[in-house]
Motif scaffolding. Structure first.
Motif, mmCIF file in Angstrom:
data_model
loop_
_atom_site.group_PDB
_atom_site.id
_atom_site.type_symbol
_atom_site.label_atom_id
_atom_site.label_comp_id
_atom_site.label_asym_id
_atom_site.label_seq_id
_atom_site.Cartn_x
_atom_site.Cartn_y
_atom_site.Cartn_z
ATOM 1 N N LEU A 135 0.755 -0.985 0.023
ATOM 2 C CA LEU A 135 0.014 0.102 -0.014
ATOM 3 C C LEU A 135 0.799 1.294 0.110
ATOM 4 N N VAL A 136 1.882 1.389 0.979
ATOM 5 C CA VAL A 136 2.711 2.468 0.835
ATOM 6 C C VAL A 136 3.474 2.610 -0.383
ATOM 7 N N SER A 155 2.627 1.703 -3.564
ATOM 8 C CA SER A 155 1.523 2.058 -4.381
ATOM 9 C C SER A 155 1.194 3.635 -4.495
ATOM 10 N N TYR A 156 0.874 4.203 -2.825
ATOM 11 C CA TYR A 156 0.733 5.314 -2.773
ATOM 12 C C TYR A 156 1.798 6.639 -2.876
ATOM 13 N N ARG A 157 3.169 5.733 -2.785
ATOM 14 C CA ARG A 157 4.167 6.894 -2.946
ATOM 15 C C ARG A 157 4.541 6.830 -4.593
ATOM 16 N N SER A 189 -2.105 4.001 4.119
ATOM 17 C CA SER A 189 -1.245 4.532 3.163
ATOM 18 C C SER A 189 -1.005 6.310 3.565
ATOM 19 N N SER A 190 -1.949 7.024 3.701
ATOM 20 C CA SER A 190 -1.939 8.137 4.353
ATOM 21 C C SER A 190 -1.192 8.682 5.502
ATOM 22 N N VAL A 203 2.471 7.553 5.091
ATOM 23 C CA VAL A 203 3.184 8.633 3.976
ATOM 24 C C VAL A 203 2.868 9.873 4.513
#
Length: 342
Positions: A130-131, A133-135, A241-242, A245
């Motif tokens: 998830l991290v 993908s988010y970044r 994720s948020s 990050v």
């Protein structure tokens, strides 16, 4: 999608007309460069408008791999038909969506209460994906949460999985979540519908109230396509994720990490109480054979307590320290952009 490289954590294999990638924790130490894991902007940014990223989650044995195999039309490859879990790692399967004529990347995830892996390992693997993908600015199209309609009641394990799922996604992302009921062929239709309605009114009520939808998967290809059809594009990514990050939280400080910590502490209390009762019974017993059996149970329970305590210690470690091991004495640490690990 990003092209393959020598430092990539994905291993490639072909299955019919789909592509299969593995996010394996065993390969983490071999990574020479972390830039692709943590590079990119702080918010979602689509790399390709032609691809839909759909994450498939749920407890062990609900049929996640079966659903993905059905969409990919590759039979029962990799499906577990016994009590042992099948999906041990986060796996990415790329298929073609014949309805929307687009590529779909299905993300197969292991369920909590896995046969061989701890919940900490599983949460770390999911968080890593998830991290990353988010970044990288890759938005998730939707998240599917699978549930067996054959389950007569919500056991402790099922409740834990559901709580972990909600804390990981966050209530704000419920409009992009779809609960998918499975194994309809193994239950009477009327009975199954009654269970589904009961779940909608009780266990799933808050999720549905915040925009989550419910669909059925009966094991057929047409049914699988209906599940994928019509899902809305994510306007808000998973909370985890948020948190990690944008807010730079450690995994233990996230909602999902806090929920798992509560579960571990509760398990510790239960096992310590059980161990104390067993010790009292052993002291009162006058039968040598019975004493021996009780002492064996005490030893086994104490080993479980030790293991649970070790898992809680791991959860308190930093995210990358958990993946790559303790920081070296030299003080040199991997460069991971703006993510703070201290």
């Amino acid at each position: 999608m990003r092209s393959q490289g020598p430092a990539d954590i994905r291993t490639f294999a072909s299955f019919h007309k789909c592509s299969h990638y593995i996010l394996s924790s065993a390969t983490y130490p071999a990574l020479a460069d972390l830039s692709f894991v943590m590079s990119g902007t702080n918010g979602p940014r689509a790399e390709s408008s032609d691809e839909r990223i759909i994450v498939v989650m749920g407890p062990t044995g609900v049929g996640k791999t079966t659903f993905i195999n059905c969409v990919a039309r590759r039979g029962d490859r990799g499906v577990g038909h016994d009590i042992e879990s099948c999906t041990a790692e986060v796996a990415l399967i790329k298929v073609e969506d014949p309805i929307q004529n687009r590529k779909v990347v299905l993300v197969d995830t292991p369920g909590f209460d896995d046969t061989y892996r701890s919940d900490i390992d599983i949460l770390t693997d999911i968080a890593t994906f998830l991290v990353k993908s988010y970044r990288k600015g890759v938005p998730l199209d939707t998240i599917l949460y699978l549930h067996r309609i054959t389950d007569k009641r919500m056991t402790g394990s099922l409740l834990k999985n559901l709580k972990m799922f909600v804390s990981l996604c966050g209530i704000g992302s419920m409009p992009t979540v779809t609960i998918v009921t499975t194994m309809w062929s193994e239950v009477n239709r009327e009975q199954g519908e009654a269970r589904e309605q009961a779940l909608k009114k009780r266990m799933w009520f808050d999720m549905i109230d915040k925009g989550c939808s419910v669909k059925e998967f009966d094991g057929t290809y047409q049914s699988a396509l209906k599940v994928l059809d019509g899902v809305s594009k994510a306007v808000e990514g998973p909370l985890l994720s948020s948190e990690m990050v944008d807010k730079r939280k450690k995994l233990k400080a996230t909602a999902a990490g806090s929920e798992l910590s509560k579960e571990i502490k509760s398990m510790m209390r239960q096992r310590k109480a059980a161990s104390q009762k067993l010790q009292e019974l052993a002291k009162r017993s006058m039968n040598e054979e019975e004493k021996r059996v009780l002492e064996e149970e005490i030893d086994e329970n104490n080993q479980k307590i030790k293991k649970t305590n070790e898992e809680h210690t791991v959860l308190r470690m930093g995210f990358f320290e958990r993946l790559f091991g303790p920081k070296p004495e030299t003080g040199l640490v991997p460069q991971v952009g703006s993510i703070q690990q201290s």
